[in-house]
Write a protein that holds these residues in place. Sequence first.
Motif, PDB file in Angstrom:
ATOM      1  N   PRO A   1       7.664  38.442 -43.462  1.00 58.10           N
ATOM      2  CA  PRO A   1       7.764  38.405 -44.982  1.00 58.10           C
ATOM      3  C   PRO A   1       7.720  39.201 -45.808  1.00 58.10           C
ATOM      4  O   PRO A   1       8.326  40.303 -46.018  1.00 58.10           O
ATOM      5  CB  PRO A   1       5.953  38.990 -45.404  1.00 58.10           C
ATOM      6  N   ALA A   2       9.272  38.754 -46.502  1.00 58.84           N
ATOM      7  CA  ALA A   2      10.225  39.044 -47.755  1.00 58.84           C
ATOM      8  C   ALA A   2       9.161  39.721 -48.595  1.00 58.84           C
ATOM      9  O   ALA A   2       9.989  40.909 -49.808  1.00 58.84           O
ATOM     10  CB  ALA A   2      11.184  38.424 -48.209  1.00 58.84           C
TER      11      ALA A   2
ATOM     12  N   LEU B   1      -6.817  36.186 -45.983  1.00 59.89           N
ATOM     13  CA  LEU B   1      -5.979  35.777 -46.422  1.00 59.89           C
ATOM     14  C   LEU B   1      -4.710  36.169 -46.058  1.00 59.89           C
ATOM     15  O   LEU B   1      -3.952  35.765 -45.417  1.00 59.89           O
ATOM     16  CB  LEU B   1      -5.918  34.265 -47.523  1.00 59.89           C
ATOM     17  N   ASP B   2      -4.357  37.351 -46.648  1.00 58.52           N
ATOM     18  CA  ASP B   2      -2.716  38.204 -46.314  1.00 58.52           C
ATOM     19  C   ASP B   2      -2.184  38.813 -44.853  1.00 58.52           C
ATOM     20  O   ASP B   2      -1.818  37.966 -44.517  1.00 58.52           O
ATOM     21  CB  ASP B   2      -2.739  38.996 -47.767  1.00 58.52           C
TER      22      ASP B   2
ATOM     23  N   VAL C   1       4.376  32.196 -50.634  1.00 56.06           N
ATOM     24  CA  VAL C   1       4.632  32.899 -48.983  1.00 56.06           C
ATOM     25  C   VAL C   1       5.880  32.632 -49.715  1.00 56.06           C
ATOM     26  O   VAL C   1       6.610  31.623 -49.509  1.00 56.06           O
ATOM     27  CB  VAL C   1       3.910  32.539 -47.972  1.00 56.06           C
ATOM     28  N   THR C   2       6.662  34.337 -48.319  1.00 56.48           N
ATOM     29  CA  THR C   2       8.371  34.147 -48.140  1.00 56.48           C
ATOM     30  C   THR C   2       8.766  34.827 -46.890  1.00 56.48           C
ATOM     31  O   THR C   2       9.289  35.543 -46.917  1.00 56.48           O
ATOM     32  CB  THR C   2       9.047  34.866 -49.058  1.00 56.48           C
ATOM     33  N   PRO C   3       8.653  33.409 -45.815  1.00 58.20           N
ATOM     34  CA  PRO C   3       8.962  34.026 -44.730  1.00 58.20           C
ATOM     35  C   PRO C   3      10.829  34.420 -44.569  1.00 58.20           C
ATOM     36  O   PRO C   3      11.285  33.424 -45.633  1.00 58.20           O
ATOM     37  CB  PRO C   3       9.014  33.398 -43.101  1.00 58.20           C
TER      38      PRO C   3
ATOM     39  N   HIS D   1       2.692  43.819 -49.423  1.00 59.81           N
ATOM     40  CA  HIS D   1       1.724  42.783 -49.034  1.00 59.81           C
ATOM     41  C   HIS D   1       2.803  41.789 -48.783  1.00 59.81           C
ATOM     42  O   HIS D   1       3.447  41.642 -48.915  1.00 59.81           O
ATOM     43  CB  HIS D   1       1.060  42.429 -50.416  1.00 59.81           C
ATOM     44  N   SER D   2       2.255  40.470 -47.968  1.00 59.95           N
ATOM     45  CA  SER D   2       2.438  39.301 -47.302  1.00 59.95           C
ATOM     46  C   SER D   2       2.835  38.420 -47.854  1.00 59.95           C
ATOM     47  O   SER D   2       3.583  37.444 -47.086  1.00 59.95           O
ATOM     48  CB  SER D   2       1.799  39.046 -46.091  1.00 59.95           C
TER      49      SER D   2
END
Length: 274
Positions: free
Chosen positions: A72-73, A57-58, A112-114, A82-83
Amino acid sequence: MNLYQTVTDDETLLRDGTIKLHGPAGFEGMRKAGRLAAEILDALVDHVAPGVSTGALDDIVREMTMAGGAVPATLGYRGYAHSCCISINHVVCHGIPSDKVLKDGDIVNIDVTPLRDGWHGDTSRMYLVGDVPLKARRLIDVTYECLMLGIEQARPGARLGDIGAAIQHHAERQRYGVVREFCGHGVGRLFHDAPEVVHAARAGTGPELKPGMFFTIEPMINVGKPGVKLLEDGWTAVTRDRSLSAQFEHSIGITETGCEIFTASPKGLNQPPY
Ligand code: MF3
Ligand code: CO
Ligand code: CO
């Protein structure tokens, strides 16, 4: 020192403890980052299933983030490699993706944090893996309600404490525990900025909300007691009593009349069942 700082949206911002007040360019930047974040969580609906590893999933999160013109922040953030964060069952937050495989009945948070064009879209949702017991589904429903009740408080003139008060009241009515060790946070050009958004608070306390403030609300709610402990890896937070925990997160901006949710699902997949 000033509590607030009005910013033009192309300047480099320091983590100086001030609450930033953004203009239209900031809203536009957060809208784009938040939309990508929400699209990634939407796409994960088709991948979360028994037998899938959190590492797989990552990988999907990383690929979708980069395909969306973002990074990915979390990747490289304070040594995190990790993302996204994937937190299963009694894991409260910051679960590390690995070869661990999801199984029927699990409940899972994916956060998540794009970072897109300099702006952070920070959001998380819960996912159901196969057949989930009623007790866990109820926790998830109430946790989502907590997030939305908090968001309902977010408007100019309200106090930050009004948000935590609404969340705490709703969670404790069901005898759930509100996690104190992790908070929402100012967000924007910086991933984690002032103010700290606590999820248990007294109404009428804390800084006044003003148009242009960007922050996350991300309540972590436990079936049992609120206490958490950190595992040896230095990241994974679990409930002390090993009870189930759930979390939802949105990034929002205070407008003249209320707030804008930057990370709302374009497909309406904000809460399970999806
Ligand atoms: N996305 C998390 C938050 O909501 C932060 C994760 S930081 C990490 O604030 F390093 F653990 F990934
Ligand atoms: Co956050
Ligand atoms: Co997050």
